[in-house]
Motif scaffolding. Sequence first.
Motif, PDB file in Angstrom:
ATOM      1  N   LEU A 141       0.829  -1.200   0.000  1.00 26.75           N
ATOM      2  CA  LEU A 141       0.000   0.000   0.000  1.00 26.75           C
ATOM      3  C   LEU A 141       0.870   1.259   0.000  1.00 26.75           C
ATOM      4  CD1 LEU A 141      -2.894   1.069   0.124  1.00 26.75           C
ATOM      5  CD2 LEU A 141      -2.695   1.060   2.613  1.00 26.75           C
ATOM      6  N   GLY A 142       0.673   2.132  -0.954  1.00 25.31           N
ATOM      7  CA  GLY A 142       1.420   3.390  -1.032  1.00 25.31           C
ATOM      8  C   GLY A 142       2.817   3.249  -1.614  1.00 25.31           C
ATOM      9  N   GLU A 143       3.186   2.058  -2.075  1.00 23.65           N
ATOM     10  CA  GLU A 143       4.516   1.837  -2.649  1.00 23.65           C
ATOM     11  C   GLU A 143       4.389   1.611  -4.155  1.00 23.65           C
ATOM     12  OE1 GLU A 143       6.496  -0.316   1.248  1.00 23.65           O
ATOM     13  OE2 GLU A 143       5.513  -1.555  -0.255  1.00 23.65           O
ATOM     14  N   THR A 144       5.491   1.837  -4.883  1.00 25.03           N
ATOM     15  CA  THR A 144       5.490   1.741  -6.338  1.00 25.03           C
ATOM     16  C   THR A 144       6.599   0.825  -6.810  1.00 25.03           C
ATOM     17  OG1 THR A 144       4.735   4.040  -6.440  1.00 25.03           O
ATOM     18  CG2 THR A 144       5.620   3.106  -8.455  1.00 25.03           C
ATOM     19  N   LEU A 145       6.277  -0.105  -7.709  1.00 29.85           N
ATOM     20  CA  LEU A 145       7.305  -0.956  -8.311  1.00 29.85           C
ATOM     21  C   LEU A 145       8.304  -0.089  -9.074  1.00 29.85           C
ATOM     22  CD1 LEU A 145       5.156  -3.908  -9.710  1.00 29.85           C
ATOM     23  CD2 LEU A 145       6.641  -3.917  -7.700  1.00 29.85           C
ATOM     24  N   GLY A 146       9.582  -0.408  -8.945  1.00 32.21           N
ATOM     25  CA  GLY A 146      10.622   0.364  -9.620  1.00 32.21           C
ATOM     26  C   GLY A 146      11.043   1.609  -8.873  1.00 32.21           C
ATOM     27  N   ALA A 147      10.449   1.863  -7.693  1.00 35.83           N
ATOM     28  CA  ALA A 147      10.808   3.031  -6.896  1.00 35.83           C
ATOM     29  C   ALA A 147      12.252   2.910  -6.431  1.00 35.83           C
ATOM     30  CB  ALA A 147       9.870   3.179  -5.700  1.00 35.83           C
ATOM     31  N   LEU A 148      12.900   4.051  -6.256  1.00 36.60           N
ATOM     32  CA  LEU A 148      14.317   4.108  -5.898  1.00 36.60           C
ATOM     33  C   LEU A 148      14.446   4.552  -4.452  1.00 36.60           C
ATOM     34  CD1 LEU A 148      15.273   5.847  -9.225  1.00 36.60           C
ATOM     35  CD2 LEU A 148      15.346   3.404  -8.719  1.00 36.60           C
ATOM     36  N   GLU A 149      15.128   3.728  -3.632  1.00 39.57           N
ATOM     37  CA  GLU A 149      15.215   3.976  -2.194  1.00 39.57           C
ATOM     38  C   GLU A 149      16.649   3.830  -1.718  1.00 39.57           C
ATOM     39  OE1 GLU A 149      12.072   2.164   0.061  1.00 39.57           O
ATOM     40  OE2 GLU A 149      10.791   1.998  -1.700  1.00 39.57           O
ATOM     41  N   ASP A 150      16.827   3.922  -0.389  1.00 38.22           N
ATOM     42  CA  ASP A 150      18.187   3.853   0.157  1.00 38.22           C
ATOM     43  C   ASP A 150      18.402   2.731   1.155  1.00 38.22           C
ATOM     44  OD1 ASP A 150      16.900   4.824   2.463  1.00 38.22           O
ATOM     45  OD2 ASP A 150      18.678   5.936   3.044  1.00 38.22           O
ATOM     46  N   ALA A 151      17.422   1.866   1.321  1.00 33.79           N
ATOM     47  CA  ALA A 151      17.586   0.771   2.289  1.00 33.79           C
ATOM     48  C   ALA A 151      16.716  -0.410   1.907  1.00 33.79           C
ATOM     49  CB  ALA A 151      17.212   1.250   3.689  1.00 33.79           C
ATOM     50  N   ALA A 152      17.135  -1.582   2.332  1.00 31.38           N
ATOM     51  CA  ALA A 152      16.363  -2.796   2.075  1.00 31.38           C
ATOM     52  C   ALA A 152      15.107  -2.781   2.934  1.00 31.38           C
ATOM     53  CB  ALA A 152      17.210  -4.023   2.374  1.00 31.38           C
ATOM     54  N   ASP A 153      14.024  -3.284   2.380  1.00 28.78           N
ATOM     55  CA  ASP A 153      12.744  -3.354   3.077  1.00 28.78           C
ATOM     56  C   ASP A 153      12.336  -4.820   3.106  1.00 28.78           C
ATOM     57  OD1 ASP A 153      10.168  -3.197   3.980  1.00 28.78           O
ATOM     58  OD2 ASP A 153       9.416  -2.048   2.300  1.00 28.78           O
ATOM     59  N   SER A 154      12.843  -5.556   4.069  1.00 27.03           N
ATOM     60  CA  SER A 154      12.567  -6.985   4.198  1.00 27.03           C
ATOM     61  C   SER A 154      13.016  -7.705   2.929  1.00 27.03           C
ATOM     62  CB  SER A 154      11.072  -7.179   4.477  1.00 27.03           C
ATOM     63  OG  SER A 154      10.770  -8.538   4.607  1.00 27.03           O
ATOM     64  N   THR A 155      12.100  -8.378   2.250  1.00 21.68           N
ATOM     65  CA  THR A 155      12.452  -9.090   1.014  1.00 21.68           C
ATOM     66  C   THR A 155      11.820  -8.414  -0.195  1.00 21.68           C
ATOM     67  OG1 THR A 155      10.541 -10.533   1.283  1.00 21.68           O
ATOM     68  CG2 THR A 155      12.647 -11.299   2.224  1.00 21.68           C
ATOM     69  N   ASP A 156      11.591  -7.116  -0.106  1.00 25.59           N
ATOM     70  CA  ASP A 156      10.867  -6.387  -1.144  1.00 25.59           C
ATOM     71  C   ASP A 156      11.763  -5.598  -2.095  1.00 25.59           C
ATOM     72  OD1 ASP A 156       8.697  -7.337   0.205  1.00 25.59           O
ATOM     73  OD2 ASP A 156       8.118  -5.424   1.075  1.00 25.59           O
ATOM     74  N   MET A 157      13.089  -5.722  -1.962  1.00 24.38           N
ATOM     75  CA  MET A 157      13.989  -4.834  -2.693  1.00 24.38           C
ATOM     76  C   MET A 157      15.048  -5.597  -3.488  1.00 24.38           C
ATOM     77  SD  MET A 157      12.630  -2.093  -1.461  1.00 24.38           S
ATOM     78  CE  MET A 157      13.646  -0.680  -1.727  1.00 24.38           C
ATOM     79  N   ILE A 158      15.487  -4.976  -4.598  1.00 25.68           N
ATOM     80  CA  ILE A 158      16.641  -5.465  -5.338  1.00 25.68           C
ATOM     81  C   ILE A 158      17.834  -4.647  -4.856  1.00 25.68           C
ATOM     82  CG2 ILE A 158      17.728  -5.710  -7.609  1.00 25.68           C
ATOM     83  CD1 ILE A 158      14.858  -5.837  -8.782  1.00 25.68           C
ATOM     84  N   ASP A 159      18.869  -5.314  -4.389  1.00 26.89           N
ATOM     85  CA  ASP A 159      20.070  -4.648  -3.879  1.00 26.89           C
ATOM     86  C   ASP A 159      20.905  -4.129  -5.052  1.00 26.89           C
ATOM     87  OD1 ASP A 159      22.516  -3.887  -2.810  1.00 26.89           O
ATOM     88  OD2 ASP A 159      22.669  -5.620  -1.485  1.00 26.89           O
ATOM     89  N   CYS A 160      20.943  -2.815  -5.204  1.00 31.27           N
ATOM     90  CA  CYS A 160      21.747  -2.165  -6.253  1.00 31.27           C
ATOM     91  C   CYS A 160      22.803  -1.258  -5.621  1.00 31.27           C
ATOM     92  CB  CYS A 160      20.844  -1.361  -7.188  1.00 31.27           C
ATOM     93  SG  CYS A 160      19.720  -2.362  -8.154  1.00 31.27           S
ATOM     94  N   THR A 161      23.265  -1.652  -4.430  1.00 32.01           N
ATOM     95  CA  THR A 161      24.223  -0.812  -3.715  1.00 32.01           C
ATOM     96  C   THR A 161      25.534  -0.644  -4.472  1.00 32.01           C
ATOM     97  OG1 THR A 161      24.917  -2.726  -2.409  1.00 32.01           O
ATOM     98  CG2 THR A 161      23.265  -1.261  -1.426  1.00 32.01           C
TER      99      THR A 161
END
Length: 190
Positions: A141-161
């Motif tokens: 809810l309130g999140e967008t696929l492909g959004a760019l962030e700065d931290a991992a969110d459980s198992t919801d993120m691709i690590d591009c560090t």
Amino acid sequence: MANGNLSIQTSITARPAKGYPGMVDATAPHTIITAYNAEASASIPFGKAVCWDPSAPANELSVTLPAGAQTTPVMGIVVYRGAYSRAWTDSDGVVHGDLDATGLVPGTVMGILRRGRILVTAASTVVAGVSRLYVRSVAGLGETLGALEDAADSTDMIDCTNQGQWMSSVAAGELAWLEVDFTASANIGS
């Protein structure tokens, strides 16, 4: 008109202060490639990350929004261009055009930044030179696929560090400069 004086507008904002999501810093070296929106029905917004189509791609440049797998390789970030035609529907119900209220419609050919600096909306608070890149692959809810962030969110993120570093300090929802390198030699800021 009071006393014969006309009130006139003395300024007009023709563009935002920073720019638009997906604008590339043309002064920095960059690589942009052509890709094809292979989504079945979803439009892809400017400034969002896309992945190579993990299903049955029409060709090697077919892309989709990240969806589910944290291991899907990110191709790059969708570049803003003002030359797309607005989507419209004719009297027979056929939709024409490339751009709707969300972004680039399925079937649209688009530019993808593989390497360089790009202005994007930070989906979380980021700190210049410190924050690294994570791409949202599962949206709640309130999140967008492909959004760019700065931290991992459980198992919801691709690590591009190793592929991205934030170059601006901003709060969530604000425009920020992001430096990326999604090529094989990716190693930004280390």
